[in-house]
Design a protein around this motif. Structure first.
Motif, PDB file in Angstrom:
ATOM      1  N   MET A  46       9.700 -12.586  41.930  1.00 15.76           N
ATOM      2  CA  MET A  46      10.231 -11.111  41.750  1.00 15.76           C
ATOM      3  C   MET A  46      11.052 -10.682  43.258  1.00 15.76           C
ATOM      4  SD  MET A  46       7.222  -9.147  39.970  1.00 15.76           S
ATOM      5  CE  MET A  46       6.873  -9.601  38.219  1.00 15.76           C
ATOM      6  N   ASP A  47      12.227 -10.380  42.985  1.00 15.66           N
ATOM      7  CA  ASP A  47      13.096 -10.123  44.027  1.00 15.66           C
ATOM      8  C   ASP A  47      13.076  -8.522  43.947  1.00 15.66           C
ATOM      9  OD1 ASP A  47      14.780 -10.284  46.142  1.00 15.66           O
ATOM     10  OD2 ASP A  47      16.341 -11.322  45.562  1.00 15.66           O
ATOM     11  N   GLU A  48      12.613  -7.879  44.909  1.00  9.63           N
ATOM     12  CA  GLU A  48      12.610  -6.500  45.030  1.00  9.63           C
ATOM     13  C   GLU A  48      12.478  -5.741  43.829  1.00  9.63           C
ATOM     14  OE1 GLU A  48      12.856  -4.958  47.622  1.00  9.63           O
ATOM     15  OE2 GLU A  48      14.178  -6.253  49.110  1.00  9.63           O
ATOM     16  N   PHE A  54      15.623 -10.426  39.117  1.00 15.57           N
ATOM     17  CA  PHE A  54      16.894 -10.553  39.919  1.00 15.57           C
ATOM     18  C   PHE A  54      16.895  -8.796  40.756  1.00 15.57           C
ATOM     19  CE2 PHE A  54      18.294 -13.620  37.169  1.00 15.57           C
ATOM     20  CZ  PHE A  54      18.961 -14.417  37.857  1.00 15.57           C
ATOM     21  N   GLN A  55      17.298  -8.883  41.957  1.00 14.29           N
ATOM     22  CA  GLN A  55      17.365  -7.820  42.666  1.00 14.29           C
ATOM     23  C   GLN A  55      18.055  -6.818  41.921  1.00 14.29           C
ATOM     24  OE1 GLN A  55      18.268  -8.754  46.893  1.00 14.29           O
ATOM     25  NE2 GLN A  55      17.707  -6.748  47.485  1.00 14.29           N
ATOM     26  N   ILE A  56      19.350  -7.213  41.601  1.00 17.73           N
ATOM     27  CA  ILE A  56      20.189  -6.483  40.554  1.00 17.73           C
ATOM     28  C   ILE A  56      19.880  -6.762  39.236  1.00 17.73           C
ATOM     29  CG2 ILE A  56      22.482  -5.554  40.003  1.00 17.73           C
ATOM     30  CD1 ILE A  56      23.012  -6.437  42.934  1.00 17.73           C
ATOM     31  N   LYS A  85      15.908 -13.783  52.280  1.00 17.54           N
ATOM     32  CA  LYS A  85      14.913 -13.914  50.939  1.00 17.54           C
ATOM     33  C   LYS A  85      15.290 -14.048  49.849  1.00 17.54           C
ATOM     34  CE  LYS A  85      13.877  -9.474  52.006  1.00 17.54           C
ATOM     35  NZ  LYS A  85      14.981  -9.137  53.147  1.00 17.54           N
ATOM     36  N   THR A  86      16.674 -13.516  49.455  1.00 17.05           N
ATOM     37  CA  THR A  86      17.320 -13.701  47.904  1.00 17.05           C
ATOM     38  C   THR A  86      17.545 -15.137  47.864  1.00 17.05           C
ATOM     39  OG1 THR A  86      17.755 -11.434  47.641  1.00 17.05           O
ATOM     40  CG2 THR A  86      18.879 -12.755  46.505  1.00 17.05           C
ATOM     41  N   THR A  87      18.262 -15.677  49.200  1.00 20.95           N
ATOM     42  CA  THR A  87      18.776 -16.966  49.028  1.00 20.95           C
ATOM     43  C   THR A  87      17.825 -17.841  48.798  1.00 20.95           C
ATOM     44  OG1 THR A  87      20.607 -16.380  50.374  1.00 20.95           O
ATOM     45  CG2 THR A  87      20.174 -18.669  50.367  1.00 20.95           C
TER      46      THR A  87
HETATM   47 MG   LIG Z   1      17.814  -9.718  48.844  1.00 15.71          MG
END
Ligand SMILES: [Mg+2]
Ligand SMILES: Nc1ncnc2c1ncn2[C@@H]1O[C@H](COP(=O)(O)OP(=O)(O)OP(=O)(O)O)[C@@H](O)[C@H]1O
Length: 250
Positions: free
Chosen positions: A166-168, A84-86, A42-44
Motif C-alpha cells: 500500500m502506497d500512502e 497506488f498513491q494516486i 518509497k514509491t519506486t
Molecule cells: Mg511516493
C-alpha cells in the motif's frame, strides 16, 4: 522463511539513483511500515516490488523464489496486490464494475454462475470496506478517501491474496475513512494472515499498525526497528528536514 526478501535492489533513472542497494526482509503476517522524506524512493521501491519497474540491479524473492522477472499480473496471480498513491480506477465505470473488471479480464470462465459468485464476492468486499452504499456510483463520483477504499476492496477480490503493498493509503483522507482503512488492514491481518507493506507519511497510523518500520533516505535504508526506536535514531532525525524529528509527530 521470509514472505518477501529484497536483496541489493537498485533503480536508476538516467543519472538519478532513486533506490540504491536496498536489502530488507518481511516475515509472513507482518504489517511493515516504510517511511522516509519525500523523494527518498518509497514509491519506486513499491513499483519494483509490484513489477511495474524493472530494477537496475538486485533481486526480489517471494516465498524464497525470485519474482524479479515476472510481470505485475503474474505477481498478482501469485497473491501480491498493491494500491497506488494516486488511485488508478476506471473512472467512467461504477464502483461494482471496478470490482469485477480484474477478475473478468483474467478469467476464461464467464458462466452466469461464475458472474453471480463474483457479484456476491464484490458485494461482500464492498460491505467490508463500507462502500456498499455507493456501489452504483461511478468511480469518478467518489471522494478521495472512498477511491482509496475502493482500491483496497478491489485488492480483496484477488484469490489467495497474501501480500498487500500500500502506497500512502492515508494521504489526504478524513479521519473516519482513515479509521475504516486501519480497521480493514488489522482485520485482514488478524483473520486472513495477510502481510502488509505500508508506505506512509502518517506517523500516528504507522505507529498503530506496524511493529517494525523501515526508514529510507536518498534511496537507501537507514534504519529499521519499532517506531519509537527509529524516531530516536540520529540518522533518521537528520534525514527529516532540518533535523526536525518528523518521525515522532502525533
Ligand atoms: Mg511516493
Ligand atoms: N519514472 C521516473 N522517472 C524519473 N525519475 C523518477 C521516476 N519515478 C521517480 N523518480 C525520481 O526518483 C526519486 C524517488 O521518487 P519516489 O517517487 O520513489 O519517492 P517517494 O519516496 O515515493 O516520495 P513521496 O514521499 O513524495 O511520494 C525522486 O527523485 C523522483 O523524482
Amino acid at each position: 522463511m521470509s514472505i518477501l526478501q529484497v536483496n541489493n535492489l537498485a533503480k536508476h533513472f538516467g543519472g538519478l539513483v532513486a533506490v540504491k542497494d536496498l536489502t530488507l526482509s518481511i516475515k509472513p503476517g507482518e504489517i511493515r511500515g516504510l517511511i522516509g522524506p519525500n523523494g527518498c524512493g518509497k514509491t519506486t521501491t513499491m513499483n519494483m516490488l509490484a513489477g511495474l519497474y524493472k530494477p537496475t540491479r538486485g533481486d526480489v524473492r517471494y516465498h524464497g523464489k525470485s519474482i524479479v522477472k515476472l510481470p505485475p499480473h503474474i505477481r498478482t496471480a501469485q497473491g501480491i496486490m498493491r494500491t497506488f498513491q494516486i488511485p488508478k480506477l476506471f473512472s467512467e465505470m461504477t464502483v461494482e464494475e471496478n470490482m469485477m473488471v480484474p477478475a473478468l479480464a483474467t478469467s476464461t470462465e464467464k458462466t452466469p454462475e461464475f458472474i453471480e459468485a463474483l457479484e456476491n464476492k464484490a458485494t461482500e468486499k464492498l460491505t467490508f470496506c463500507k462502500l456498499d452504499h455507493v456501489s452504483h456510483l461511478l468511480a469518478k463520483q467518489l471522494s478521495g478517501g472512498q477511491r482509496m477504499l475502493l482500491q483496497i476492496a478491489r485488492g480483496l477480490m484477488v484469490e489467495g491474496l497474501e501480500l498487500f503493498l500500500m502506497d500512502e493509503p492515508f494521504a489526504g483522507i478524513n479521519q473516519v475513512i482513515k479509521e475504516t482503512i486501519m480497521d480493514a488492514i488489522m482485520e485482514m491481518n488478524d483473520n486472513q494472515g495477510i502481510t502488509f507493506l505500508i508506505v506512509s507519511h502518517e506517523m500516528s497510523s504507522v505507529r498503530r499498525l506496524c511493529q517494525t518500520v523501515c526508514v529510507m533516505h536518498e534511496g537507501s535504508l537507514i534504519a529499521e526497528g519499532s517506531m519509537t526506536e527509529v524516531a530516536n535514531d540520529p540518522l533518521v532525525i537528520e534525514a527529516y528536514l532540518g533535523g526536525q524529528n518528523a518521525a515522532s509527530d502525533s
